[in-house]
Motif scaffolding. Sequence first.
Motif, PDB file in Angstrom:
ATOM      1  N   ASP A  16      53.794  13.439  48.698  1.00 28.11           N
ATOM      2  CA  ASP A  16      52.807  14.517  48.616  1.00 28.11           C
ATOM      3  C   ASP A  16      51.380  13.966  48.610  1.00 28.11           C
ATOM      4  N   ARG A  17      51.199  12.655  48.434  1.00 26.77           N
ATOM      5  CA  ARG A  17      49.870  12.069  48.488  1.00 26.77           C
ATOM      6  C   ARG A  17      49.316  12.126  49.908  1.00 26.77           C
ATOM      7  N   GLY A  18      47.987  12.235  50.007  1.00 29.07           N
ATOM      8  CA  GLY A  18      47.343  12.210  51.304  1.00 29.07           C
ATOM      9  C   GLY A  18      47.149  10.789  51.789  1.00 29.07           C
ATOM     10  N   VAL A  19      47.172  10.596  53.107  1.00 30.63           N
ATOM     11  CA  VAL A  19      46.961   9.286  53.718  1.00 30.63           C
ATOM     12  C   VAL A  19      45.889   9.419  54.796  1.00 30.63           C
ATOM     13  N   LEU A  20      44.870   8.586  54.711  1.00 29.91           N
ATOM     14  CA  LEU A  20      43.799   8.549  55.699  1.00 29.91           C
ATOM     15  C   LEU A  20      43.678   7.140  56.256  1.00 29.91           C
ATOM     16  N   THR A  21      43.129   7.038  57.465  1.00 29.52           N
ATOM     17  CA  THR A  21      42.768   5.740  58.020  1.00 29.52           C
ATOM     18  C   THR A  21      41.310   5.784  58.459  1.00 29.52           C
ATOM     19  N   VAL A  22      40.669   4.622  58.360  1.00 30.33           N
ATOM     20  CA  VAL A  22      39.316   4.443  58.879  1.00 30.33           C
ATOM     21  C   VAL A  22      39.346   3.213  59.776  1.00 30.33           C
ATOM     22  N   THR A  23      38.973   3.390  61.036  1.00 26.96           N
ATOM     23  CA  THR A  23      38.939   2.290  61.985  1.00 26.96           C
ATOM     24  C   THR A  23      37.511   2.076  62.466  1.00 26.96           C
ATOM     25  N   GLY A  24      37.313   0.949  63.149  1.00 21.44           N
ATOM     26  CA  GLY A  24      35.992   0.628  63.668  1.00 21.44           C
ATOM     27  C   GLY A  24      35.398  -0.578  62.979  1.00 21.44           C
ATOM     28  N   PRO A  25      34.532  -1.330  63.665  1.00 23.27           N
ATOM     29  CA  PRO A  25      33.999  -2.580  63.102  1.00 23.27           C
ATOM     30  C   PRO A  25      33.112  -2.394  61.874  1.00 23.27           C
TER      31      PRO A  25
ATOM     32  N   VAL B 190      46.089  11.176  58.408  1.00 28.15           N
ATOM     33  CA  VAL B 190      47.393  10.900  59.018  1.00 28.15           C
ATOM     34  C   VAL B 190      48.526  11.254  58.055  1.00 28.15           C
ATOM     35  N   THR B 191      48.267  12.192  57.148  1.00 30.75           N
ATOM     36  CA  THR B 191      49.280  12.581  56.158  1.00 30.75           C
ATOM     37  C   THR B 191      50.540  13.111  56.820  1.00 30.75           C
ATOM     38  N   ASP B 192      50.411  13.787  57.952  1.00 37.50           N
ATOM     39  CA  ASP B 192      51.586  14.311  58.647  1.00 37.50           C
ATOM     40  C   ASP B 192      52.454  13.206  59.230  1.00 37.50           C
ATOM     41  N   GLU B 193      51.880  12.013  59.402  1.00 36.86           N
ATOM     42  CA  GLU B 193      52.605  10.924  60.055  1.00 36.86           C
ATOM     43  C   GLU B 193      53.091   9.852  59.088  1.00 36.86           C
ATOM     44  N   TYR B 194      52.415   9.728  57.935  1.00 35.20           N
ATOM     45  CA  TYR B 194      52.735   8.654  57.007  1.00 35.20           C
ATOM     46  C   TYR B 194      52.915   9.201  55.591  1.00 35.20           C
TER      47      TYR B 194
ATOM     48  N   PRO C  64      56.717  -1.468  55.043  1.00 32.97           N
ATOM     49  CA  PRO C  64      55.522  -0.622  54.959  1.00 32.97           C
ATOM     50  C   PRO C  64      54.462  -1.075  55.955  1.00 32.97           C
ATOM     51  N   VAL C  65      53.651  -0.116  56.424  1.00 35.36           N
ATOM     52  CA  VAL C  65      52.516  -0.471  57.276  1.00 35.36           C
ATOM     53  C   VAL C  65      51.344  -0.946  56.422  1.00 35.36           C
ATOM     54  N   ALA C  66      51.346  -0.595  55.143  1.00 31.81           N
ATOM     55  CA  ALA C  66      50.304  -1.049  54.213  1.00 31.81           C
ATOM     56  C   ALA C  66      50.879  -0.995  52.807  1.00 31.81           C
ATOM     57  N   ARG C  67      50.368  -1.891  51.931  1.00 36.59           N
ATOM     58  CA  ARG C  67      50.818  -1.911  50.541  1.00 36.59           C
ATOM     59  C   ARG C  67      49.589  -2.019  49.653  1.00 36.59           C
TER      60      ARG C  67
ATOM     61  N   PRO D 147      56.084   5.159  57.683  1.00 31.31           N
ATOM     62  CA  PRO D 147      56.158   6.327  58.582  1.00 31.31           C
ATOM     63  C   PRO D 147      56.923   7.458  57.918  1.00 31.31           C
ATOM     64  N   ARG D 148      56.372   8.657  57.978  1.00 27.34           N
ATOM     65  CA  ARG D 148      57.013   9.799  57.320  1.00 27.34           C
ATOM     66  C   ARG D 148      58.411  10.070  57.879  1.00 27.34           C
ATOM     67  N   ALA D 149      58.612   9.772  59.151  1.00 28.84           N
ATOM     68  CA  ALA D 149      59.924  10.001  59.756  1.00 28.84           C
ATOM     69  C   ALA D 149      61.010   9.161  59.100  1.00 28.84           C
ATOM     70  N   LEU D 150      60.617   8.076  58.418  1.00 30.18           N
ATOM     71  CA  LEU D 150      61.584   7.197  57.770  1.00 30.18           C
ATOM     72  C   LEU D 150      62.231   7.838  56.547  1.00 30.18           C
ATOM     73  N   LEU D 151      61.576   8.842  55.946  1.00 29.10           N
ATOM     74  CA  LEU D 151      62.098   9.432  54.712  1.00 29.10           C
ATOM     75  C   LEU D 151      63.493  10.019  54.903  1.00 29.10           C
ATOM     76  N   ALA D 152      63.724  10.679  56.029  1.00 27.31           N
ATOM     77  CA  ALA D 152      65.036  11.277  56.267  1.00 27.31           C
ATOM     78  C   ALA D 152      66.113  10.206  56.351  1.00 27.31           C
ATOM     79  N   GLU D 153      65.777   9.075  56.956  1.00 24.81           N
ATOM     80  CA  GLU D 153      66.735   7.966  57.044  1.00 24.81           C
ATOM     81  C   GLU D 153      67.030   7.405  55.659  1.00 24.81           C
ATOM     82  N   LEU D 154      65.980   7.249  54.837  1.00 22.53           N
ATOM     83  CA  LEU D 154      66.178   6.710  53.496  1.00 22.53           C
ATOM     84  C   LEU D 154      67.016   7.644  52.633  1.00 22.53           C
ATOM     85  N   ALA D 155      66.874   8.954  52.850  1.00 32.22           N
ATOM     86  CA  ALA D 155      67.653   9.923  52.074  1.00 32.22           C
ATOM     87  C   ALA D 155      69.147   9.774  52.323  1.00 32.22           C
ATOM     88  N   GLY D 156      69.516   9.205  53.448  1.00 31.19           N
ATOM     89  CA  GLY D 156      70.929   9.044  53.767  1.00 31.19           C
ATOM     90  C   GLY D 156      71.519   7.716  53.337  1.00 31.19           C
ATOM     91  N   ARG D 157      70.703   6.858  52.732  1.00 30.17           N
ATOM     92  CA  ARG D 157      71.205   5.553  52.308  1.00 30.17           C
ATOM     93  C   ARG D 157      71.718   5.607  50.869  1.00 30.17           C
TER      94      ARG D 157
END
Length: 367
Positions: free
Chosen positions: A59-68, A145-149, A171-174, A213-223
């Motif tokens: 339920d936490r929000g996830v944002l990214t900031v890119t650029g130099p 990117v909360t919908d994706e991660y 994880p993509v980030a820790r 990745p948020r899509a991973l949650l469904a896979e983890l639920a089955g383990r």
Amino acid sequence: MLTSPLLDLPGAVDVSVAAALASADESGPGPGGVAAHYGDPMAEQRLLREGRAIVDLSDRGVLTVTGPDRLSWLHSLTSQHLTGLAPGASAETLVLSPKGHIEHALHLVDDGERVWITVEPGTAPTLAAWLDSMRFMLRVEVADVTDEYAVLATMGDLPDVPDLPDLGVEPVARWRDPWPGTEAGELVGDTAAYGPVADHPGADWSLVENVVPRALLAELAGRDDLRWAGTWALEALRIAAWRPRLGAETDHRTIAHEVDWLRTGVHLHKGCYRGQETIARVHNLGRPPRRLVFLHLDGSGHTLPAPGDPVRLGERAVGHVTSVARHYEDGPIALAVIKRNTDPDAVLLVGEGDSLVSAAQTVVVTP
């Protein structure tokens, strides 16, 4: 609101349902969508404390900031020193109002190409919009990117305990929580503590937020090789560690000094940022008007006070409860914000009318 597929696990109870059934909202801030517990909150606390369970914080929000310019830009807007942050290093920083009140708390880690930020449930759109409005001509891009991660929480890296990568989850980030900002008895960074440094109860608090990745949650639920703990378990350990949380220990007028958030969220000698004047003035010239306390609640009754309930010294209201939990070792515990001049040795009363509960206070922020 995004509903986690992990709510399909046996025994899972949504935080909004659990709050309605309980005598107090032990789940902390959040509208629902993740599990408060999976049937045994006390056992889940032990597993989590031992580093043997995962908490669904999707339920936490996830944002990214890119650029130099991403790090120097965030450095200029927020309370923490972020220029030169090494790839993989974690930081906590606050967005303050012009008067120094806490508006957002950012859990931040840079991977060398982008900054990953996690924030409290429901706050990502507002923060993203504000950051986007502050870009001006700088080379940065902000994305919600909360919908994706999603975020999965673990406690520490303990010997002989499998970590998420050991379990095939990359994880993509820790983000590693710097609380309580001490290392070998010394403060980390150019900041200050408003409570004890040695023997702080948060010394063994070792929260790690894993962005996956948020899509991973469904896979983890089955383990069947993973063990899960609900948000109630994490909240109980957080309260015991005196760790402040946006939306729980804060309101529209909270300044960082009141909840001892300078420890990990503020750098005292960096360039100008919004709200810096209040940080410096209170630190240099006085004490905050309110202070955070830890409460041991009388557990002889069957009910707990709720966040927002008044804290009284005799007949006089001196503050309010911010977070409540049943701890697997300490029993009923709470955090509260009270007036600074309240006698630190006094036994306080929590609640209203016939439901008053006595509470012994432990000083978190010194008067």
